[in-house]
Write an enzyme that holds these catalytic residues in place. Structure first.
Site, short mmCIF file in Angstrom:
data_model
loop_
_atom_site.label_atom_id
_atom_site.label_comp_id
_atom_site.label_asym_id
_atom_site.label_seq_id
_atom_site.Cartn_x
_atom_site.Cartn_y
_atom_site.Cartn_z
N HIS A 330 0.89 -1.09 -0.13
CA HIS A 330 -0.04 0.05 -0.07
C HIS A 330 0.84 1.25 -0.05
O HIS A 330 2.04 1.09 0.52
CB HIS A 330 -0.88 0.15 1.23
CG HIS A 330 -1.94 1.08 0.92
ND1 HIS A 330 -1.94 2.30 1.79
CD2 HIS A 330 -3.33 1.03 0.63
CE1 HIS A 330 -2.95 3.04 1.38
NE2 HIS A 330 -3.64 2.11 0.84
N ASP A 388 -7.92 -4.90 -0.28
CA ASP A 388 -8.32 -5.76 -1.50
C ASP A 388 -8.27 -6.93 -1.34
O ASP A 388 -8.74 -7.96 -2.15
CB ASP A 388 -7.85 -5.00 -2.78
CG ASP A 388 -8.16 -3.65 -2.95
OD1 ASP A 388 -9.40 -3.36 -2.96
OD2 ASP A 388 -7.26 -2.71 -3.29
#
Length: 451
Positions: A330, A388
């Site tokens: 991320h 996700d």
């Protein structure tokens, strides 16, 4: 067929001309100290503005060095984990409360929340002519594109569409927060009917149901859903409601809003941003990657086999050859993504109930093994699973079809986008306009007969 062949030949020629004459050397970005992706060399974001809406914490900068830290997500200063825990203790839905908090800056009391819910219920139904003319007459195989068009078309139905006063921006925000779930549900039904040959079901939103319940009610032919399904979808909506001003879609909202454009244009642009596989479309990429793992690994319960395939994936030898392990890493979170942590807990519970423990173990191995394999193949990097990795798996176990994964993200993020649209309109005061260095050499114009 002849015309098609002519077009394809022309396109091939145009592509060759373009690539020959417009290339930018990769080393030029370093030579000119370009902050690609608006990120500094250490991965931190370039400071482009201020916000009072959401805060994404994933590292500490100490003595000019980036130090990894546990992830935290706060809405208007309040830790999302505390909101989720409170809703779980009190056995109630929390997304509407979160919308109020994000839009207006503080938590509502019971009377305010009741009035807010009643207002959303009033605004949820889509006008008949809008449903028939905008959604049903022009269905789309991709619901995100249909949603962007539907949001933009709201401009034509709004007598005060260009009014950027605070009261009007709030009105438009409430309309979108309430109505977008209905538009997504109808766009999905239209897609099923016109593209998949299924029966068409149009269910009107119910006044006594929450946003999560109403969405499940409207997308299913029999209106049926379980309390657990609604509870977990409500959690997903809460976790996706806002993520700071620097993420691609929120920044897109602010860029468009900074020009003085209308709310519908700003939000439609954000939807277009979210659609991309590097942003909101990543959970669908995760699901595709997992299917690739399952098809090509003899035993998905064997850690060595999974590790070997992760390495192949990082070396661009598998799946889409991007070299990405989707769901891992991320831009801000380093040690943990709090959204992934909370969704993983629900995924474990659902996997046990639905008999998907073996697949859940595969997800856990990917989360555990990827950082060390990445460090060996590409070099050291602190990496954690992002939201996700588990969101698509959770939706799959809730029997929600893949084409709705990213649209549900858009539904959840509507409050955050609208809050950024309002904040930029109130306090931004200048059009956002970063610099791009031209690396094209100066040339003389050549008359056409001399070329």
């Amino acid at each position: 067929m002849e015309n098609q062949a002519m077009i394809e030949k022309a396109l091939e020629s145009f592509q060759a001309v373009l690539l020959e004459n417009t290339q930018i050397a990769p080393e030029s970005y370093n030579n000119y100290k370009v902050k690609r992706g608006l990120r500094n060399s250490d991965g931190t974001g370039v400071l482009a503005g201020l916000t009072n809406i959401g805060n994404v914490h994933g590292y500490i900068v100490s003595e000019d060095e980036k130090v990894a830290d546990e992830g935290r997500l706060r809405y208007r200063g309040i830790d999302v984990a505390d909101i989720v825990a409170s809703c779980a203790r009190e056995k109630r839905f929390g997304y509407e409360e979160v919308c109020y908090l994000i839009l207006f800056g503080r938590l509502p009391n019971q009377a305010e929340l009741k009035a807010f819910n009643e207002l959303l219920c009033t605004l949820r139904p889509v006008p008949y002519d809008f449903r028939e003319d905008v959604i049903m007459r022009c269905p789309s195989p991709n619901i995100m594109n249909k949603l962007a068009r539907a949001v933009l078309t709201n401009y034509s139905y709004d007598p005060n569409a260009d009014d950027t006063s605070l009261s009007n921006m709030i009105r438009q925000a409430l309309l979108l927060v309430a109505r977008v779930p209905t538009m997504v549900a109808y766009a999905y039904q239209a897609k099923l009917h016109y593209y998949d040959g299924k029966s068409l079901y149009i269910h009107h939103p119910q006044a006594d149901l929450s946003t999560a319940e109403n969405f499940l009610y409207m997308i299913r032919s029999n209106n049926k859903f379980s309390p657990l399904e609604a509870e977990i979808l409500d959690l997903a909506l809460i976790l996706h409601a806002e993520h700071g001003g620097g993420n691609n879609s929120a920044f897109t909202t602010r860029v468009v809003a900074s020009s003085g454009s209308d709310t519908y244009s700003a939000i439609a642009a954000a939807i277009g941003s979210l659609k991309g596989p590097r942003h909101g479309g990543a959970n669908q990429k995760v699901m595709g990657m997992i299917e690739d793992f399952k098809q090509n690994i003899e035993d998905i319960g064997d850690a060595d086999q999974v590790a070997a395939y992760i390495e192949k994936t990082l070396k661009r030898e598998t799946y889409d050859h991007s070299g990405l392990v989707y769901g891992m890493g991320h831009a801000i979170y380093t040690l943990s993504d709090p959204r992934a942590v909370m969704l993983k807990q629900k995924a474990a519970k659902l996997a046990e109930i639905t008999g998907n423990e073996k697949e859940f173990k595969l997800y856990c191995m990917i989360e555990e093994l990827t950082p060390q394999i990445f460090a060996r193949v590409r070099g050291s990097k602190v990496m954690c699973a992002n939201v996700d990795l588990y969101s698509g798996f959770v939706y799959k176990m809730l029997h929600i079809p893949p084409e709705l994964y990213t649209p549900m993200f858009a539904i959840a993020r509507m409050a955050g986008w609208c809050a950024h649209r309002i904040e930029e309109g109130l306090y931004g005061s200048r059009i956002i306009r970063p610099a791009y260095k031209s690396v094209c050499k100066t040339r003389d114009y050549t008359p056409i007969h001399e070329r």
